[in-house]
Design a protein around this motif. Structure first.
Motif, PDB file in Angstrom:
ATOM      1  N   ALA A 133      71.712  97.432 -11.366  1.00 60.83           N
ATOM      2  CA  ALA A 133      70.436  96.902 -11.877  1.00 60.83           C
ATOM      3  C   ALA A 133      70.153  95.522 -11.319  1.00 60.83           C
ATOM      4  O   ALA A 133      68.997  95.104 -11.235  1.00 60.83           O
ATOM      5  N   PHE A 134      71.186  94.794 -10.928  1.00 61.35           N
ATOM      6  CA  PHE A 134      71.057  93.433 -10.409  1.00 61.35           C
ATOM      7  C   PHE A 134      70.133  93.391  -9.200  1.00 61.35           C
ATOM      8  O   PHE A 134      69.329  92.472  -9.043  1.00 61.35           O
ATOM      9  N   VAL A 135      70.247  94.380  -8.316  1.00 60.40           N
ATOM     10  CA  VAL A 135      69.396  94.428  -7.125  1.00 60.40           C
ATOM     11  C   VAL A 135      67.932  94.596  -7.522  1.00 60.40           C
ATOM     12  O   VAL A 135      67.048  93.923  -6.995  1.00 60.40           O
ATOM     13  N   GLY A 136      67.665  95.506  -8.472  1.00 59.77           N
ATOM     14  CA  GLY A 136      66.299  95.681  -8.945  1.00 59.77           C
ATOM     15  C   GLY A 136      65.758  94.443  -9.635  1.00 59.77           C
ATOM     16  O   GLY A 136      64.563  94.129  -9.545  1.00 59.77           O
ATOM     17  N   ASP A 137      66.628  93.708 -10.339  1.00 56.12           N
ATOM     18  CA  ASP A 137      66.213  92.477 -11.015  1.00 56.12           C
ATOM     19  C   ASP A 137      65.833  91.380 -10.033  1.00 56.12           C
ATOM     20  O   ASP A 137      64.866  90.643 -10.245  1.00 56.12           O
ATOM     21  N   MET A 138      66.618  91.236  -8.978  1.00 53.72           N
ATOM     22  CA  MET A 138      66.561  90.039  -8.149  1.00 53.72           C
ATOM     23  C   MET A 138      65.736  90.183  -6.871  1.00 53.72           C
ATOM     24  O   MET A 138      65.272  89.184  -6.322  1.00 53.72           O
ATOM     25  N   LEU A 139      65.568  91.392  -6.356  1.00 58.48           N
ATOM     26  CA  LEU A 139      64.951  91.570  -5.047  1.00 58.48           C
ATOM     27  C   LEU A 139      63.608  92.271  -5.137  1.00 58.48           C
ATOM     28  O   LEU A 139      63.420  93.182  -5.948  1.00 58.48           O
ATOM     29  N   PRO A 140      62.654  91.888  -4.276  1.00 63.63           N
ATOM     30  CA  PRO A 140      61.392  92.625  -4.183  1.00 63.63           C
ATOM     31  C   PRO A 140      61.644  93.988  -3.545  1.00 63.63           C
ATOM     32  O   PRO A 140      62.680  94.187  -2.885  1.00 63.63           O
ATOM     33  N   PRO A 141      60.722  94.938  -3.705  1.00 58.65           N
ATOM     34  CA  PRO A 141      60.943  96.289  -3.154  1.00 58.65           C
ATOM     35  C   PRO A 141      61.295  96.301  -1.671  1.00 58.65           C
ATOM     36  O   PRO A 141      62.104  97.122  -1.237  1.00 58.65           O
ATOM     37  N   SER A 142      60.717  95.397  -0.884  1.00 56.46           N
ATOM     38  CA  SER A 142      60.962  95.402   0.557  1.00 56.46           C
ATOM     39  C   SER A 142      62.392  95.044   0.924  1.00 56.46           C
ATOM     40  O   SER A 142      62.846  95.313   2.039  1.00 56.46           O
ATOM     41  N   GLN A 143      63.139  94.413   0.002  1.00 56.85           N
ATOM     42  CA  GLN A 143      64.518  94.024   0.299  1.00 56.85           C
ATOM     43  C   GLN A 143      65.564  94.869  -0.433  1.00 56.85           C
ATOM     44  O   GLN A 143      66.762  94.621  -0.286  1.00 56.85           O
ATOM     45  N   ARG A 144      65.124  95.837  -1.204  1.00 52.67           N
ATOM     46  CA  ARG A 144      66.092  96.568  -2.018  1.00 52.67           C
ATOM     47  C   ARG A 144      67.007  97.457  -1.198  1.00 52.67           C
ATOM     48  O   ARG A 144      68.191  97.592  -1.502  1.00 52.67           O
ATOM     49  N   THR A 145      66.491  98.082  -0.134  1.00 54.67           N
ATOM     50  CA  THR A 145      67.370  98.871   0.723  1.00 54.67           C
ATOM     51  C   THR A 145      68.434  97.976   1.334  1.00 54.67           C
ATOM     52  O   THR A 145      69.619  98.343   1.408  1.00 54.67           O
ATOM     53  N   THR A 146      68.025  96.759   1.741  1.00 50.96           N
ATOM     54  CA  THR A 146      68.985  95.795   2.282  1.00 50.96           C
ATOM     55  C   THR A 146      69.994  95.377   1.220  1.00 50.96           C
ATOM     56  O   THR A 146      71.194  95.244   1.496  1.00 50.96           O
ATOM     57  N   GLY A 147      69.514  95.166  -0.011  1.00 49.34           N
ATOM     58  CA  GLY A 147      70.408  94.758  -1.095  1.00 49.34           C
ATOM     59  C   GLY A 147      71.465  95.800  -1.399  1.00 49.34           C
ATOM     60  O   GLY A 147      72.658  95.478  -1.521  1.00 49.34           O
ATOM     61  N   PHE A 148      71.047  97.047  -1.511  1.00 45.54           N
ATOM     62  CA  PHE A 148      72.020  98.108  -1.778  1.00 45.54           C
ATOM     63  C   PHE A 148      72.933  98.340  -0.574  1.00 45.54           C
ATOM     64  O   PHE A 148      74.103  98.680  -0.734  1.00 45.54           O
ATOM     65  N   ALA A 371      76.698 100.920   6.699  1.00 45.98           N
ATOM     66  CA  ALA A 371      75.800 100.337   5.696  1.00 45.98           C
ATOM     67  C   ALA A 371      74.832  99.345   6.317  1.00 45.98           C
ATOM     68  O   ALA A 371      73.683  99.213   5.872  1.00 45.98           O
ATOM     69  N   LEU A 372      75.275  98.634   7.366  1.00 41.94           N
ATOM     70  CA  LEU A 372      74.403  97.659   8.026  1.00 41.94           C
ATOM     71  C   LEU A 372      73.373  98.332   8.931  1.00 41.94           C
ATOM     72  O   LEU A 372      72.334  97.744   9.238  1.00 41.94           O
ATOM     73  N   LEU A 373      73.674  99.564   9.350  1.00 43.50           N
ATOM     74  CA  LEU A 373      72.770 100.273  10.263  1.00 43.50           C
ATOM     75  C   LEU A 373      71.787 101.180   9.540  1.00 43.50           C
ATOM     76  O   LEU A 373      70.716 101.494  10.085  1.00 43.50           O
ATOM     77  N   LEU A 374      72.118 101.602   8.334  1.00 43.45           N
ATOM     78  CA  LEU A 374      71.256 102.549   7.613  1.00 43.45           C
ATOM     79  C   LEU A 374      69.831 102.045   7.393  1.00 43.45           C
ATOM     80  O   LEU A 374      68.872 102.824   7.529  1.00 43.45           O
ATOM     81  N   PRO A 375      69.624 100.756   7.033  1.00 44.80           N
ATOM     82  CA  PRO A 375      68.235 100.307   6.853  1.00 44.80           C
ATOM     83  C   PRO A 375      67.386 100.467   8.102  1.00 44.80           C
ATOM     84  O   PRO A 375      66.183 100.767   8.009  1.00 44.80           O
ATOM     85  N   TYR A 376      67.996 100.292   9.277  1.00 47.06           N
ATOM     86  CA  TYR A 376      67.239 100.440  10.519  1.00 47.06           C
ATOM     87  C   TYR A 376      66.926 101.909  10.794  1.00 47.06           C
ATOM     88  O   TYR A 376      65.818 102.249  11.239  1.00 47.06           O
TER      89      TYR A 376
END
Length: 509
Positions: A133-148, A371-376
């Motif tokens: 839930a921390f990622v949803g609390d702290m990050l905007p939608p555009s950064q959530r894939t990066t956060g996870f 994990a670092l490549l999946l967002p791309y």
């Protein structure tokens, strides 16, 4: 940060801010990796029957089923000016889990080890659940894939080191990886001690380096007028569902008993009964107009899950069924199918068990990079296609165990598993977070983990029965079943309604 509330538009965080808020997962994965790679070994060493390994493991998923929604629900409703919303749970879980990690390898008997697994898993869940839930609390939608994905990176790094610790202590430090019957090797014990320190240190780094956004001022006002209850389903609906589930549990119990089937199957009856009883009790409360009762709210929110969450539930079910099959049976499958030994005191068995620890380290290392490549990859295709490709790699990797005789080639199998693992830990949560209300992020993340826990309970209930009944207790077939399940999960992902994907297409148009 004080000017930003939990429900307002959130600013983008820097790389190092995302790093700090995710760093605690490094420690959490130390705990999970040591548990996953060594628990079956500990159980077998303490005299556990290999056929009953899945049953012994039931403590872990049952604990998650109870703990995760409760922790999510109460972390949503927690706020302290200094400690925040999620961080108190991070800290409490870290303390308890670290103590459990020290005690686990010193268990004097099988049943104490099973009890410690229960306590350890509950403690890890207290820390882990609010992190999602921390990622949803702290990050905007555009950064959530990066956060996870950052969480997945730390999960991978932590698991690489933790899974390899027994091998490292044996080959680099010189500790023994064998012991007399009923004794846990020193290499395993010291691995758990190091894991306890790493768990506590990493989680506390996040606790002290990250500040949380406060709730809206209205939410902190004790005189705030409560919002009216939205009644979507009448109490009679919950009553009917509860009675139906209880009826199914009774019928299954009678069938299993009349056919004299494996007693482990009764666990399924227990799970169905728990859900049925929960609906039944919630209906009784609702009939008395006690809708604000915490238990009622948990059951009602489960019944009213967002559509995207329901679709992802099927993907998660088959993904985690496969993972649980792998965690339970890889040691038994590799030692018996490739090393040709089932004697836990033999050199061949312990060499095979150490190699499994290294393989688990390897797939987590692959996961850290993937994990670092999946967002791309998700940007080039979509999150659904990315998850399909990753799960297919993992499924083929598990199936390939059957065809390999040289243990060195299992490294290639684990590359596929590592790619799948990275995606499982990030992509479904990124798709889900955009479909959840901010004020119930923790609770719904806890409910979402039901679909991690339930397949583990199903696997623990039926895998032992299936392998012993239809495959002559050759545990390599558990990995084949797991591989097929993972590929099916990837295909089901194509049917998920990813809201962010729809919005991006609309914006591009």
């Amino acid at each position: 940060m004080e000017k930003v509330s939990l429900t307002s538009e959130k600013p983008k965080l820097s790389f190092w801010q995302i790093w700090n808020m995710s760093f605690g997962f490094l420690g959490i994965q130390f705990g999970f990796a040591l548990q996953n790679a060594n628990t079956s070994r500990i159980f077998e060493t303490l005299g556990g029957d290999t056929k009953n390994l899945a049953f012994y493991w039931l403590a872990a998923p049952v604990t998650g089923l109870l703990v995760q929604p409760i922790i999510g629900y109460y972390s949503d409703k927690t706020w302290h000016p200094k400690w925040g919303r999620r961080r108190p749970f991070f800290a409490i879980g870290a303390i308890l889990a670290s103590i459990a990690l020290i005690i686990m390898p010193n268990s004097p008997s099988l049943w104490i080890a099973i009890g410690m697994l229960w306590i350890m898993d509950a403690s890890i869940n207290i820390s882990m659940e609010p992190f999602r839930a921390f990622v949803g609390d702290m990050l905007p939608p555009s950064q959530r894939t990066t956060g996870f994905a950052m969480q997945s990176f730390f999960i991978g790094i932590g698991a690489v080191v933790a899974s390899a610790l027994p091998w490292m202590f044996t080959n680099w430090v010189g500790l023994s990886n064998t012991a007399t019957a009923g004794e846990i090797p020193e290499s395993v014990k010291w691995s758990f001690y190091v894991g306890a320190v790493a768990f506590f240190a990493a989680v506390m780094w996040t606790v002290f380096s990250t500040k949380e956004y406060p709730p809206d001022k209205e939410d902190l006002n004790p005189e705030k007028k409560e919002e009216p209850i939205q009644i979507r389903y009448a109490p009679s609906v919950y009553l009917k569902i509860g009675l139906a589930l209880l009826g199914i549990a009774v019928l299954l119990t009678v069938w299993f008993y009349s056919q004299q089937l494996d007693p482990q199957l009764y666990v399924l009856c227990g799970v169905v009964s728990v859900f049925g009883l929960s609906y039944f009790v919630a209906a009784l409360f609702m009939r008395k107009n006690l809708y604000r009762n915490g238990f009622v709210q948990i059951v009602r929110d489960f019944q009213n899950m967002p559509k995207t969450m329901i679709q992802l539930a099927f993907v998660q079910f088959f993904s985690w069924f496969a993972l649980f099959a792998m965690w339970i049976y890889t040691t038994s499958a590799v030692t018996s199918h490739i090393y040709l030994s089932t004697d836990t005191t033999s050199l061949a068995y312990n060499e095979g068990a150490d190699w499994v620890s290294l393989l688990f380290s390897g797939y987590n290392g692959v996961a850290a990079i993937a994990a670092l490549l999946l967002p791309y990859l998700a940007k080039l295709t979509s999150r659904r296609i990315t998850h399909l490709l990753a799960l297919t790699c993992g499924g083929l990797g598990l199936i390939s165990f059957y065809f390999i005789n040289d243990p060195d080639w299992l490294i290639l199998s684990m590359v596929g598993v590592g790619i799948a693992w990275a995606s499982i830990l990030s992509v479904p949560y990124a798709m889900l977070s955009s479909a959840l209300p901010a004020k119930k992020m923790g609770y719904y993340m806890g409910i979402f983990n039901f679909f991690i826990v339930i397949p583990q309970i199903v696997a623990a209930s039926v895998l032992g029965f299936l392998i012993s009944t239809f495959f002559n207790s050759e545990f390599i077939y558990a990995l084949i079943i797991g591989g097929a399940s993972m590929i099916l999960a990837g295909l089901l992902c194509l049917g998920v309604n990813d809201k962010d994907e729809v919005l991006m297409k609309e914006n591009a148009a």
